[in-house]
Design a protein around this motif. Structure first.
Motif, PDB file in Angstrom:
ATOM      1  N   ARG A 124       0.846  -1.197   0.000  1.00 22.62           N
ATOM      2  CA  ARG A 124       0.000   0.000   0.000  1.00 22.62           C
ATOM      3  C   ARG A 124       0.881   1.247   0.000  1.00 22.62           C
ATOM      4  O   ARG A 124       2.011   1.229   0.488  1.00 22.62           O
ATOM      5  N   THR A 125       0.322   2.362  -0.478  1.00 21.43           N
ATOM      6  CA  THR A 125       1.083   3.618  -0.501  1.00 21.43           C
ATOM      7  C   THR A 125       1.542   4.006   0.902  1.00 21.43           C
ATOM      8  O   THR A 125       2.680   4.431   1.094  1.00 21.43           O
ATOM      9  N   ASP A 126       0.653   3.856   1.903  1.00 25.39           N
ATOM     10  CA  ASP A 126       1.053   4.284   3.256  1.00 25.39           C
ATOM     11  C   ASP A 126       2.183   3.413   3.798  1.00 25.39           C
ATOM     12  O   ASP A 126       3.027   3.894   4.554  1.00 25.39           O
ATOM     13  N   GLU A 127       2.246   2.146   3.379  1.00 28.01           N
ATOM     14  CA  GLU A 127       3.369   1.296   3.790  1.00 28.01           C
ATOM     15  C   GLU A 127       4.679   1.776   3.161  1.00 28.01           C
ATOM     16  O   GLU A 127       5.738   1.743   3.794  1.00 28.01           O
ATOM     17  N   VAL A 128       4.593   2.214   1.897  1.00 27.00           N
ATOM     18  CA  VAL A 128       5.801   2.704   1.215  1.00 27.00           C
ATOM     19  C   VAL A 128       6.268   4.004   1.879  1.00 27.00           C
ATOM     20  O   VAL A 128       7.453   4.190   2.154  1.00 27.00           O
ATOM     21  N   ILE A 129       5.308   4.900   2.164  1.00 24.87           N
ATOM     22  CA  ILE A 129       5.663   6.174   2.821  1.00 24.87           C
ATOM     23  C   ILE A 129       6.311   5.893   4.178  1.00 24.87           C
ATOM     24  O   ILE A 129       7.349   6.471   4.519  1.00 24.87           O
ATOM     25  N   ALA A 130       5.733   4.984   4.943  1.00 26.29           N
ATOM     26  CA  ALA A 130       6.288   4.651   6.261  1.00 26.29           C
ATOM     27  C   ALA A 130       7.700   4.082   6.122  1.00 26.29           C
ATOM     28  O   ALA A 130       8.601   4.431   6.894  1.00 26.29           O
ATOM     29  N   ALA A 131       7.912   3.240   5.127  1.00 24.41           N
ATOM     30  CA  ALA A 131       9.243   2.644   4.939  1.00 24.41           C
ATOM     31  C   ALA A 131      10.267   3.725   4.614  1.00 24.41           C
ATOM     32  O   ALA A 131      11.399   3.692   5.108  1.00 24.41           O
ATOM     33  N   TYR A 132       9.875   4.701   3.783  1.00 25.80           N
ATOM     34  CA  TYR A 132      10.799   5.805   3.472  1.00 25.80           C
ATOM     35  C   TYR A 132      11.134   6.618   4.716  1.00 25.80           C
ATOM     36  O   TYR A 132      12.199   7.198   4.821  1.00 25.80           O
ATOM     37  N   ARG A 133      10.212   6.651   5.669  1.00 31.23           N
ATOM     38  CA  ARG A 133      10.478   7.373   6.921  1.00 31.23           C
ATOM     39  C   ARG A 133      11.246   6.526   7.920  1.00 31.23           C
ATOM     40  O   ARG A 133      11.531   6.990   9.026  1.00 31.23           O
ATOM     41  N   ALA A 162       4.808  22.721   1.546  1.00 31.35           N
ATOM     42  CA  ALA A 162       3.355  22.499   1.503  1.00 31.35           C
ATOM     43  C   ALA A 162       2.932  21.259   2.281  1.00 31.35           C
ATOM     44  O   ALA A 162       1.748  20.960   2.375  1.00 31.35           O
ATOM     45  N   GLY A 163       3.909  20.514   2.803  1.00 29.99           N
ATOM     46  CA  GLY A 163       3.561  19.341   3.609  1.00 29.99           C
ATOM     47  C   GLY A 163       3.444  18.055   2.816  1.00 29.99           C
ATOM     48  O   GLY A 163       2.753  17.115   3.231  1.00 29.99           O
ATOM     49  N   CYS A 164       4.140  17.997   1.688  1.00 29.00           N
ATOM     50  CA  CYS A 164       4.110  16.780   0.875  1.00 29.00           C
ATOM     51  C   CYS A 164       4.929  15.678   1.558  1.00 29.00           C
ATOM     52  O   CYS A 164       6.040  15.916   2.023  1.00 29.00           O
ATOM     53  N   ALA A 165       4.370  14.467   1.606  1.00 32.07           N
ATOM     54  CA  ALA A 165       5.055  13.367   2.296  1.00 32.07           C
ATOM     55  C   ALA A 165       5.864  12.503   1.334  1.00 32.07           C
ATOM     56  O   ALA A 165       6.836  11.860   1.742  1.00 32.07           O
ATOM     57  N   PHE A 166       5.470  12.522   0.059  1.00 30.27           N
ATOM     58  CA  PHE A 166       5.990  11.490  -0.838  1.00 30.27           C
ATOM     59  C   PHE A 166       5.691  11.931  -2.266  1.00 30.27           C
ATOM     60  O   PHE A 166       4.605  12.431  -2.540  1.00 30.27           O
ATOM     61  N   ALA A 167       6.689  11.809  -3.157  1.00 27.59           N
ATOM     62  CA  ALA A 167       6.410  12.169  -4.555  1.00 27.59           C
ATOM     63  C   ALA A 167       7.117  11.211  -5.492  1.00 27.59           C
ATOM     64  O   ALA A 167       8.232  10.751  -5.217  1.00 27.59           O
ATOM     65  N   VAL A 168       6.438  10.917  -6.584  1.00 28.03           N
ATOM     66  CA  VAL A 168       6.969   9.967  -7.565  1.00 28.03           C
ATOM     67  C   VAL A 168       7.365  10.713  -8.839  1.00 28.03           C
ATOM     68  O   VAL A 168       6.874  11.809  -9.113  1.00 28.03           O
ATOM     69  N   THR A 169       8.260  10.099  -9.603  1.00 27.09           N
ATOM     70  CA  THR A 169       8.774  10.717 -10.823  1.00 27.09           C
ATOM     71  C   THR A 169       8.529   9.776 -11.996  1.00 27.09           C
ATOM     72  O   THR A 169       7.906   8.719 -11.835  1.00 27.09           O
ATOM     73  N   THR A 170       9.054  10.152 -13.151  1.00 27.41           N
ATOM     74  CA  THR A 170       9.010   9.254 -14.309  1.00 27.41           C
ATOM     75  C   THR A 170      10.389   8.660 -14.591  1.00 27.41           C
ATOM     76  O   THR A 170      10.585   8.038 -15.625  1.00 27.41           O
TER      77      THR A 170
END
Ligand code: ZN
Length: 312
Positions: A48-57, A279-287
């Protein structure tokens, strides 16, 4: 100890192509998407996205061979075809939505051009029309000659041959805004439809569908206010773009901080990253095409395209 890598995959259109109104649209056919889901289910673990965000943290572990499926542009395809399959299989994806398309029901330039290309049949006829428009516009705008534009822009890229790439570059960025908007609108009316409002209703999810997606466990991320090249804008204009894109948070009922972001066309610069952080962004993806590592900056996480992942 969790995995140090995770694979993110990018999708745009996913729809049954045979018998559809735009069989030549560069979309992933639904049957092929289902085969890719089978392949991924056999070889990866959906995360899940929240799992990926947590792992990055550093706040959680990811399984080995984790995969997160991401969908850009907020197409109704995602609601109609992807959501039911995800619910069947217990998958949660990330859906990056452009505010002016989802909320203001405006057609994005990128789609106006894609559907024109899919409908026109012959790309040389389109090029003729555009170059005629350039010749006509030379008194009104500061323009190069068509042969100069060809020399500069008629080159293949990762996704398109030289002619299609040329049309997209002219209509997305190279020509002055007023002229490219005028030409793209004229071509869309001529080759696709004169009912742009009806077309938009069909093409994009609206707030109700986005809320249903979120309530069904999908992650809704931001994909610009307008779908534009942020790296071509001033810092102030980029700040307005990011502020405008946050309207999606309110519309789907999620907090305005801790959001995720995907820069349209994968175009961003240092200002974008600063502003996203503010702006409080937690996570961003690229190409950028790569398997993501948890050592990558969390606002520049790379993704593979669906075409770079096996389909069976
Ligand atoms: Zn996009």
């Amino acid at each position: 100890m969790g995995a140090t890598e995770v694979t993110l995959v990018t999708y745009h259109y996913v729809r049954p192509l045979a018998g559809s109104r735009f069989p030549r649209l560069k979309a992933l056919d639904l049957a092929v998407f289902e085969r890719q889901l089978d392949y991924l289910a056999a070889n990866y673990r959906f995360v899940r996205t929240d799992e990926v965000i947590a792992a990055y943290r550093g706040e959680g572990d990811l399984p080995a061979n984790g995969v997160l499926l991401t969908f850009d542009d907020g197409y109704s395809d995602h609601f109609r075809y992807v959501l039911p399959r995800f619910l069947d299989r217990g998958i949660s994806g990330a859906f990056f939505v452009t505010a002016t398309a989802a909320l203001d029901r405006e057609l994005m330039d990128v789609n106006r051009i894609q559907f024109t290309l899919a409908s026109a049949g012959d790309v040389t006829a389109l090029i003729d029309e555009i170059e005629t428009g350039i010749e006509e516009g030379r008194g009104e705008f500061d323009l190069k000659s068509p042969s100069e534009y060809r020399a500069e822009l008629m080159l293949p890229n990762r996704f398109d041959g030289p002619e299609v790439a040329y049309v997209k570059r002219l209509l997305q960025a190279a020509l002055p805004d007023a002229l490219r908007a005028r030409l793209a609108a004229r071509l869309f009316r001529r080759f696709v439809t004169s009912d742009e409002a009806g077309f938009v209703e069909e093409l994009y999810m609206g707030p109700g569908e986005l809320r249903t997606m979120r309530q069904s466990g999908m992650h809704i991320g931001l994909h610009g206010n307008h779908h534009v090249w942020l790296d071509k804008m001033s810092r102030n204009d980029q700040a307005s773009e990011i502020a405008g894109s946050k309207r999606v948070c309110a519309a789907v009922g999620q907090p305005e901080t801790g959001f995720s972001f995907c820069a349209p066309y994968g175009r961003y610069n240092c200002d974008t990253l600063d502003l996203l952080r503010e702006a409080g962004c937690a996570f961003a993806v690229t190409t950028r095409s790569a398997v993501a590592r948890l050592t990558d900056p969390p606002l520049e996480v790379p993704r593979l395209d669906t075409n770079e992942v096996p389909k069976a």
